[in-house]
Design a protein around this motif. Structure first.
Motif, PDB file in Angstrom:
ATOM      1  N   GLN A  45       0.828  -1.209   0.000  1.00  0.00           N
ATOM      2  CA  GLN A  45       0.000   0.000   0.000  1.00  0.00           C
ATOM      3  C   GLN A  45       0.860   1.255   0.000  1.00  0.00           C
ATOM      4  O   GLN A  45       0.522   2.250  -0.639  1.00  0.00           O
ATOM      5  CB  GLN A  45      -0.931  -0.002   1.220  1.00  0.00           C
ATOM      6  CG  GLN A  45      -2.077  -1.000   1.099  1.00  0.00           C
ATOM      7  CD  GLN A  45      -2.933  -1.041   2.349  1.00  0.00           C
ATOM      8  OE1 GLN A  45      -2.435  -1.267   3.440  1.00  0.00           O
ATOM      9  NE2 GLN A  45      -4.221  -0.816   2.196  1.00  0.00           N
ATOM     10  N   CYS A  48       1.947   1.967  -3.423  1.00  0.00           N
ATOM     11  CA  CYS A  48       0.850   2.578  -4.185  1.00  0.00           C
ATOM     12  C   CYS A  48       0.736   4.068  -3.877  1.00  0.00           C
ATOM     13  O   CYS A  48       0.558   4.888  -4.786  1.00  0.00           O
ATOM     14  CB  CYS A  48      -0.471   1.882  -3.863  1.00  0.00           C
ATOM     15  SG  CYS A  48      -0.610   0.199  -4.483  1.00  0.00           S
ATOM     16  N   ASN A  53       5.768   2.063  -9.269  1.00  0.00           N
ATOM     17  CA  ASN A  53       5.375   0.874 -10.021  1.00  0.00           C
ATOM     18  C   ASN A  53       6.408  -0.248  -9.909  1.00  0.00           C
ATOM     19  O   ASN A  53       6.067  -1.408  -9.685  1.00  0.00           O
ATOM     20  CB  ASN A  53       5.159   1.233 -11.492  1.00  0.00           C
ATOM     21  CG  ASN A  53       4.959   0.013 -12.365  1.00  0.00           C
ATOM     22  OD1 ASN A  53       5.921  -0.583 -12.849  1.00  0.00           O
ATOM     23  ND2 ASN A  53       3.714  -0.370 -12.577  1.00  0.00           N
ATOM     24  N   LEU A  56       6.363  -1.771  -6.513  1.00  0.00           N
ATOM     25  CA  LEU A  56       5.126  -2.549  -6.381  1.00  0.00           C
ATOM     26  C   LEU A  56       5.281  -3.924  -7.042  1.00  0.00           C
ATOM     27  O   LEU A  56       4.931  -4.954  -6.455  1.00  0.00           O
ATOM     28  CB  LEU A  56       3.974  -1.770  -7.010  1.00  0.00           C
ATOM     29  CG  LEU A  56       2.586  -2.418  -7.017  1.00  0.00           C
ATOM     30  CD1 LEU A  56       1.506  -1.342  -6.853  1.00  0.00           C
ATOM     31  CD2 LEU A  56       2.334  -3.160  -8.331  1.00  0.00           C
ATOM     32  N   ALA A  76      -4.664  -2.846  -1.112  1.00  0.00           N
ATOM     33  CA  ALA A  76      -3.724  -2.099  -1.959  1.00  0.00           C
ATOM     34  C   ALA A  76      -4.431  -1.570  -3.207  1.00  0.00           C
ATOM     35  O   ALA A  76      -4.102  -0.493  -3.710  1.00  0.00           O
ATOM     36  CB  ALA A  76      -2.550  -2.998  -2.347  1.00  0.00           C
ATOM     37  N   THR A  79      -6.164   1.636  -2.461  1.00  0.00           N
ATOM     38  CA  THR A  79      -5.171   2.716  -2.413  1.00  0.00           C
ATOM     39  C   THR A  79      -4.749   3.124  -3.817  1.00  0.00           C
ATOM     40  O   THR A  79      -4.614   4.311  -4.118  1.00  0.00           O
ATOM     41  CB  THR A  79      -3.936   2.271  -1.610  1.00  0.00           C
ATOM     42  OG1 THR A  79      -4.350   1.801  -0.320  1.00  0.00           O
ATOM     43  CG2 THR A  79      -2.953   3.416  -1.454  1.00  0.00           C
ATOM     44  N   ALA A  80      -4.568   2.135  -4.698  1.00  0.00           N
ATOM     45  CA  ALA A  80      -4.149   2.429  -6.069  1.00  0.00           C
ATOM     46  C   ALA A  80      -5.208   3.237  -6.811  1.00  0.00           C
ATOM     47  O   ALA A  80      -4.889   4.205  -7.513  1.00  0.00           O
ATOM     48  CB  ALA A  80      -3.862   1.117  -6.814  1.00  0.00           C
ATOM     49  N   GLU A  83      -5.182   6.800  -5.927  1.00  0.00           N
ATOM     50  CA  GLU A  83      -4.135   7.532  -6.631  1.00  0.00           C
ATOM     51  C   GLU A  83      -4.544   7.860  -8.057  1.00  0.00           C
ATOM     52  O   GLU A  83      -4.119   8.873  -8.618  1.00  0.00           O
ATOM     53  CB  GLU A  83      -2.835   6.706  -6.646  1.00  0.00           C
ATOM     54  CG  GLU A  83      -2.170   6.567  -5.291  1.00  0.00           C
ATOM     55  CD  GLU A  83      -1.799   7.916  -4.695  1.00  0.00           C
ATOM     56  OE1 GLU A  83      -1.136   8.709  -5.403  1.00  0.00           O
ATOM     57  OE2 GLU A  83      -2.182   8.185  -3.544  1.00  0.00           O
ATOM     58  N   LEU A  95      -0.299   1.291 -11.427  1.00  0.00           N
ATOM     59  CA  LEU A  95      -0.665   0.687 -10.146  1.00  0.00           C
ATOM     60  C   LEU A  95      -1.834  -0.292 -10.255  1.00  0.00           C
ATOM     61  O   LEU A  95      -1.739  -1.436  -9.801  1.00  0.00           O
ATOM     62  CB  LEU A  95      -1.020   1.789  -9.143  1.00  0.00           C
ATOM     63  CG  LEU A  95       0.033   2.893  -8.944  1.00  0.00           C
ATOM     64  CD1 LEU A  95      -0.496   3.966  -8.003  1.00  0.00           C
ATOM     65  CD2 LEU A  95       1.330   2.314  -8.421  1.00  0.00           C
TER      66      LEU A  95
END
Length: 336
Positions: A45, A48, A53, A56, A76, A79-80, A83, A95
């Motif tokens: 997370q 993210c 990237n 991740l 996660a 969260t992505a 964004e 993401l």
């Protein structure tokens, strides 16, 4: 949380891909599914949140759990998608796509509020459509204003117009122009849920012109950076460069954005290339991949590098190459 996990957290927080990769290679049994901070977020997370990237993907490779939840029940993927609302399509590609491909079930995993990433993506697509409508309406306003100026000049050039006091209901030019503006702003209000009134159109137009001027200056600055980068590459990587005895320090390398992040460097490399034209974009991307491939760079320049800067230069070249490879991979993974 163990000392090893603290080290992993710090590397993710710093975006130190090379250090993290090396550390995880030495500690293959290290569990990366731990939580940290008041939000109880996982390293995945955190990656993210930072838009990392490459970090991740590395965490996913080492067993990061996409479905692990923080204190609010967000995964996660939640969260992505958050964004994506902030950064747009690039965050979607960097993401959401790798997380979705790694764990398709995460799209339907609700958080504590009962909201799934899939529902959030639908909201984002709706928001993107509204933004596109606003852009179209803005272009329409510019056309109306241009037409208004042309007609105003033509109207001012006409002398001796006959008066017609017997027909007070006829719409004169001024009334017509005002009606056109009012109709336009009605469209704006309907499309966006509230915009400047017609009485404030001059102020709104002034703001638009200022934004356009700012955007033009930024574009000129980016073009200048791209031109200096291309000229620097031609001077440093030309066919006769191997015969030049001058040593190269870190600052002598034609970095696309000196002092910038790896992502900023890649943005300069590929500036001016239409990303919607995939064949052309892939062609330019392959050209940059070949230019900054660590082995090919070493063949051209390693013997000329200042010894004190050699490690830093080669690490940056490697990071650039990995980011270009990541971008190429994202084009292959992209499914919209």
């Amino acid at each position: 949380m163990s000392l090893q996990q603290k080290r992993v957290w710090r590397y993710v927080q710093e975006g130190s891909l090379l250090k993290l990769k090396s550390y995880l290679r030495k500690h293959r049994d290290l569990d990366v599914n731990f939580s940290q901070g008041k939000r109880e977020r996982s390293p995945l997370q955190l990656a993210c949140c930072r838009g990392e990237n490459a970090v991740l993907r590395l965490l996913l490779k080492h067993g990061a759990d996409v479905l692990q939840k923080d204190r609010k029940g967000d995964t996660a993927l939640h969260t992505a998608v958050s964004e994506v609302f902030k950064c747009g399509r690039r965050a979607y590609t960097d993401l959401v796509v790798p997380l979705r491909n790694s764990c398709p079930d995460a799209l339907n995993a609700p958080n504590s509020a009962g909201v799934t990433p899939k529902e959030m993506l639908k909201m984002w697509k709706k928001h993107s459509k509204t933004t596109e409508n606003l852009r179209s309406l803005t272009e329409e306003l510019e056309k109306i204003n241009k037409k208004f100026v042309e007609l105003s000049k033509a109207f001012d050039a006409i002398d001796g117009l006959p008066d017609d006091d017997d027909d007070d209901d006829d719409e004169d030019f001024k009334d017509w122009a005002e009606r056109i503006r009012n109709e336009y702003f009605d469209k704006m209000r309907n499309a966006t849920g509230g915009t400047p009134s017609s009485s404030g159109w001059r102020s709104w137009k002034s703001n638009q012109e200022r934004d356009h001027l700012k955007a033009r200056r930024e574009e000129e600055a980016r073009q200048g950076e791209k031109r200096r980068y291309d000229e620097g590459c031609a001077a440093t990587f030309n066919a006769d460069s191997s015969s030049v005895s001058t040593k190269l320090s870190y600052s002598d390398i034609p970095w696309p954005a000196p002092g910038g992040t790896v992502q900023e460097m890649v943005d300069v490399m590929l500036h001016g290339v239409d990303r919607k034209d995939l064949p052309l974009f892939r062609k330019m991307l392959r050209k940059q991949q070949a230019l900054w491939h660590p082995d090919k760079f070493a063949q051209r320049c390693e013997a000329r590098l200042e010894e004190k800067d050699k490690t830093q230069i080669l690490d940056t070249v490697t990071a650039l190459s990995q980011e270009l490879n990541r971008l190429a991979q994202s084009l292959r993974d992209l499914k919209i």
